[in-house]
Scaffold this motif. Structure first.
Motif, mmCIF file in Angstrom:
data_model
loop_
_atom_site.group_PDB
_atom_site.id
_atom_site.type_symbol
_atom_site.label_atom_id
_atom_site.label_comp_id
_atom_site.label_asym_id
_atom_site.label_seq_id
_atom_site.Cartn_x
_atom_site.Cartn_y
_atom_site.Cartn_z
ATOM 1 N N ASN A 67 0.852 -1.186 0.000
ATOM 2 C CA ASN A 67 0.000 0.000 0.000
ATOM 3 C C ASN A 67 0.888 1.236 0.000
ATOM 4 O OD1 ASN A 67 -1.919 1.915 0.367
ATOM 5 N ND2 ASN A 67 -2.991 0.837 1.992
ATOM 6 N N LEU A 68 0.676 2.106 -0.980
ATOM 7 C CA LEU A 68 1.587 3.240 -1.152
ATOM 8 C C LEU A 68 1.351 4.343 -0.136
ATOM 9 C CD1 LEU A 68 3.790 4.347 -3.003
ATOM 10 C CD2 LEU A 68 2.025 5.437 -4.319
ATOM 11 N N GLU A 69 0.151 4.394 0.474
ATOM 12 C CA GLU A 69 -0.216 5.578 1.238
ATOM 13 C C GLU A 69 0.660 5.779 2.474
ATOM 14 O OE1 GLU A 69 -4.392 5.230 1.774
ATOM 15 O OE2 GLU A 69 -4.683 5.287 -0.383
ATOM 16 N N VAL A 74 4.688 9.184 5.258
ATOM 17 C CA VAL A 74 6.043 9.390 5.767
ATOM 18 C C VAL A 74 6.652 10.648 5.179
ATOM 19 C CG1 VAL A 74 8.375 8.463 5.690
ATOM 20 C CG2 VAL A 74 6.498 7.026 6.339
ATOM 21 N N PHE A 75 6.342 10.899 3.899
ATOM 22 C CA PHE A 75 6.822 12.131 3.256
ATOM 23 C C PHE A 75 6.309 13.356 4.004
ATOM 24 C CE2 PHE A 75 6.310 15.455 0.049
ATOM 25 C CZ PHE A 75 7.603 15.556 -0.390
ATOM 26 N N PHE A 76 5.033 13.355 4.369
ATOM 27 C CA PHE A 76 4.484 14.514 5.074
ATOM 28 C C PHE A 76 5.052 14.613 6.489
ATOM 29 C CE2 PHE A 76 1.050 14.105 1.865
ATOM 30 C CZ PHE A 76 1.308 15.309 1.261
ATOM 31 N N VAL A 77 5.316 13.466 7.120
ATOM 32 C CA VAL A 77 5.943 13.506 8.444
ATOM 33 C C VAL A 77 7.317 14.156 8.355
ATOM 34 C CG1 VAL A 77 6.880 12.103 10.298
ATOM 35 C CG2 VAL A 77 4.665 11.580 9.369
ATOM 36 N N MET A 78 8.056 13.845 7.284
ATOM 37 C CA MET A 78 9.374 14.471 7.104
ATOM 38 C C MET A 78 9.239 15.977 6.941
ATOM 39 S SD MET A 78 11.451 12.013 4.583
ATOM 40 C CE MET A 78 11.894 10.365 5.029
ATOM 41 N N ALA B 50 11.906 1.337 -0.790
ATOM 42 C CA ALA B 50 11.344 2.690 -0.812
ATOM 43 C C ALA B 50 12.460 3.643 -1.222
ATOM 44 C CB ALA B 50 10.771 3.059 0.550
ATOM 45 N N GLN B 51 12.827 3.581 -2.495
ATOM 46 C CA GLN B 51 14.004 4.345 -2.941
ATOM 47 C C GLN B 51 13.777 5.837 -2.845
ATOM 48 O OE1 GLN B 51 12.613 1.939 -4.911
ATOM 49 N NE2 GLN B 51 14.165 0.420 -5.353
ATOM 50 N N PHE B 52 12.567 6.274 -3.224
ATOM 51 C CA PHE B 52 12.289 7.706 -3.180
ATOM 52 C C PHE B 52 12.446 8.251 -1.768
ATOM 53 C CE2 PHE B 52 8.987 10.987 -2.435
ATOM 54 C CZ PHE B 52 9.526 11.978 -3.209
ATOM 55 N N LEU B 53 11.866 7.519 -0.798
ATOM 56 C CA LEU B 53 11.955 7.990 0.583
ATOM 57 C C LEU B 53 13.375 7.939 1.094
ATOM 58 C CD1 LEU B 53 8.807 6.720 2.376
ATOM 59 C CD2 LEU B 53 9.482 9.027 1.842
ATOM 60 N N ALA B 54 14.167 6.966 0.646
ATOM 61 C CA ALA B 54 15.564 6.904 1.085
ATOM 62 C C ALA B 54 16.320 8.146 0.635
ATOM 63 C CB ALA B 54 16.220 5.644 0.530
ATOM 64 N N ILE B 55 16.123 8.529 -0.632
ATOM 65 C CA ILE B 55 16.825 9.716 -1.141
ATOM 66 C C ILE B 55 16.342 10.966 -0.420
ATOM 67 C CG2 ILE B 55 17.248 11.097 -3.195
ATOM 68 C CD1 ILE B 55 18.674 8.486 -3.193
ATOM 69 N N VAL B 56 15.007 11.097 -0.264
ATOM 70 C CA VAL B 56 14.470 12.280 0.409
ATOM 71 C C VAL B 56 14.961 12.335 1.857
ATOM 72 C CG1 VAL B 56 12.342 13.312 1.243
ATOM 73 C CG2 VAL B 56 12.485 12.525 -1.069
ATOM 74 N N HIS B 57 15.018 11.162 2.486
ATOM 75 C CA HIS B 57 15.487 11.103 3.878
ATOM 76 C C HIS B 57 16.916 11.601 3.989
ATOM 77 C CE1 HIS B 57 16.738 9.048 7.605
ATOM 78 N NE2 HIS B 57 15.509 9.273 7.965
ATOM 79 N N ILE B 58 17.775 11.158 3.079
ATOM 80 C CA ILE B 58 19.174 11.595 3.132
ATOM 81 C C ILE B 58 19.267 13.094 2.872
ATOM 82 C CG2 ILE B 58 21.378 11.472 1.910
ATOM 83 C CD1 ILE B 58 20.997 8.513 1.720
ATOM 84 N N ILE B 59 18.504 13.579 1.857
ATOM 85 C CA ILE B 59 18.591 15.011 1.525
ATOM 86 C C ILE B 59 18.091 15.847 2.693
ATOM 87 C CG2 ILE B 59 17.642 16.803 0.041
ATOM 88 C CD1 ILE B 59 17.662 14.787 -2.219
ATOM 89 N N VAL B 60 16.918 15.480 3.236
ATOM 90 C CA VAL B 60 16.322 16.317 4.268
ATOM 91 C C VAL B 60 17.106 16.231 5.567
ATOM 92 C CG1 VAL B 60 14.306 16.570 5.722
ATOM 93 C CG2 VAL B 60 14.025 16.300 3.299
ATOM 94 N N TYR B 61 17.405 15.007 6.002
ATOM 95 C CA TYR B 61 18.011 14.881 7.333
ATOM 96 C C TYR B 61 19.503 15.146 7.308
ATOM 97 C CZ TYR B 61 13.757 13.351 9.461
ATOM 98 O OH TYR B 61 12.490 13.328 9.944
ATOM 99 N N PHE B 143 -0.043 18.398 -0.257
ATOM 100 C CA PHE B 143 1.285 18.763 -0.747
ATOM 101 C C PHE B 143 1.441 20.267 -0.818
ATOM 102 C CE2 PHE B 143 4.367 19.362 -4.170
ATOM 103 C CZ PHE B 143 5.396 18.569 -3.708
ATOM 104 N N GLU B 144 0.431 20.942 -1.366
ATOM 105 C CA GLU B 144 0.512 22.396 -1.475
ATOM 106 C C GLU B 144 0.433 23.055 -0.110
ATOM 107 O OE1 GLU B 144 1.309 23.824 -4.120
ATOM 108 O OE2 GLU B 144 1.081 22.159 -5.507
#
Lengths: 112, 165
Positions: A67-69, A74-78, B50-61, B143-144
Motif C-alpha cells: 500500500n503506497l499511502e 512518511v513524506f508529510f511527516v518528514m 522505498a528508494q524515493f523515501l531513502a533519497i528524500v530522507h538523506i537530503i532532508v536529514y 502537498f501544497e
C-alpha cells in the motif's frame, strides 16, 4: 533503479516483525533520551529519533502490505519534522541569547 | 540470507548510534552519531524498496537538519562537555522508564494479533514515479498546504532568531 529492484527480488527478505521490534527499540531510546538529557538541543534530536522510528515502521508496513499511502504519509511527516526543527532551533537561539544557557532546568523559570 | 545479514548490520548500527546520541557527553558527537543513525535508517528504506523515501530522507536529514543542528551547536558554543551535573536518581529513573516502555511495547507486540507479512509485495512501489504520481494526484492539496507550512516555518524562524533592537 531496475537493477536494485532485481537484486532485492532475488534475496529472501526479512519478516516484518523484525522491523516492528527495531522501531520499538529506536522509539524507546528516543523517549529515554528526552527524559535523560538536560540539553534542549539533544532533546530535539531525540524527538527526531522518535519520529524516525515511527517513519521506519510506516515504511515497512507500506512496503510489506503493498500500500503506497504509508510512504506518502512518511513524506508529510518528514515535511513537518523539518519545519519543527527549524522553528525549534530558532527558539533555542533566541532563548540562549536571553539566558545564555540551553539547560531545561534553567528554563523551568518560564513556568508561572 | 544476504538481506538478513544486511538487516542485522543496519539495525546494530542504528541502535548503537542512537545510544551514542543519548549517552555521549559532547553534543557534537551526538549530532554526528545522529547522522550515522539517519544514514542507517535510509539503508533500511532501500532494503524495503522505498528508494524515493531513502533519497528524500538523506537530503532532508543529512543535508538540511544536520547542518542546522551542527550550526546551532557551534553557534551556541556547546561543543564541550559542559553539561551541568545532575543527580543520579534522575538518570536511573529515565533509564528505567525507557526500559519499561520498551518492555511494555514489545510484550504487547508479542500478544497482539498483527497481520503477518513475510516479504515485501509489489516491488515497484516506492519508486519516484509511483510516489510522485500519488503525491500530485491524490495528495495534491496536502502537498501544497505543506509548502505553506514551510513558508510560515521559514518566516517564523527568521523572526524568532532575529536580534531585537
Amino acid at each position: 533503479m531496475q537493477e536494485t529492484i532485481q537484486v532485492a527480488q532475488n534475496l529472501p527478505s526479512t519478516p516484518q516483525t523484525w522491523y516492528l521490534i527495531l522501531s520499538t527499540i529506536l522509539f524507546s531510546i528516543g523517549v529515554m533520551g528526552v527524559l535523560f538529557r538536560r540539553n534542549a538541543i539533544i532533546i530535539l534530536m531525540c524527538v527526531e529519533l522518535m519520529l524516525n522510528a515511527v517513519n521506519l515502521l510506516l515504511v515497512s508496513y507500506s512496503s510489506y502490505s503493498g500500500n503506497l499511502e504509508g510512504q506518502v504519509f512518511v513524506f508529510f511527516v518528514m515535511v513537518v519534522a523539518a519545519a519543527e526543527v527549524a522553528v525549534g532551533l530558532a527558539l533555542l537561539v533566541s532563548i540562549y541569547r536571553n539566558i545564555a544557557s540551553t539547560d531545561i532546568d534553567v528554563l523551568s523559570r518560564m513556568k508561572w | 540470507m544476504g538481506s538478513e545479514i544486511i538487516f542485522y548490520l543496519l539495525s546494530a548500527l542504528s541502535i548503537f548510534s542512537a545510544l551514542v546520541v543519548v549517552f555521549s557527553k559532547n553534543p557534537i558527537y551526538s549530532v554526528l552519531s545522529l547522522i550515522v543513525c539517519f544514514f542507517s535508517i535510509a539503508g533500511h528504506y532501500v532494503m524495503l524498496n522505498a528508494q524515493f523515501l531513502a533519497i528524500v530522507h538523506i537530503i532532508v536529514y543529512a543535508g538540511a537538519i544536520m547542518v542546522l543542528l551542527l550550526f546551532t551547536v557551534m553557534l551556541l558554543n556547546l561543543n564541550k562537555e559542559s553539561e551541568p551535573h545532575k543527580s543520579n536518581l534522575i538518570k536511573v529513573a529515565a533509564i528505567v522508564t525507557g526500559g519499561l516502555l520498551m518492555l511494555t511495547l514489545l510484550a504487547s507486540l508479542r500478544t497482539s494479533q498483527l497481520p503477518v507479512y513475510v516479504s515485501p509485495t509489489d516491488l515497484g512501489l516506492g519508486t519516484v514515479q509511483t510516489v510522485g504520481k500519488s503525491l500530485f494526484t491524490d495528495y495534491l492539496l496536502p502537498f501544497e498546504i505543506s509548502s505553506i507550512l514551510f513558508i510560515s516555518a521559514m518566516i517564523g524562524a527568521v523572526v524568532l532568531a532575529k536580534k531585537e533592537r
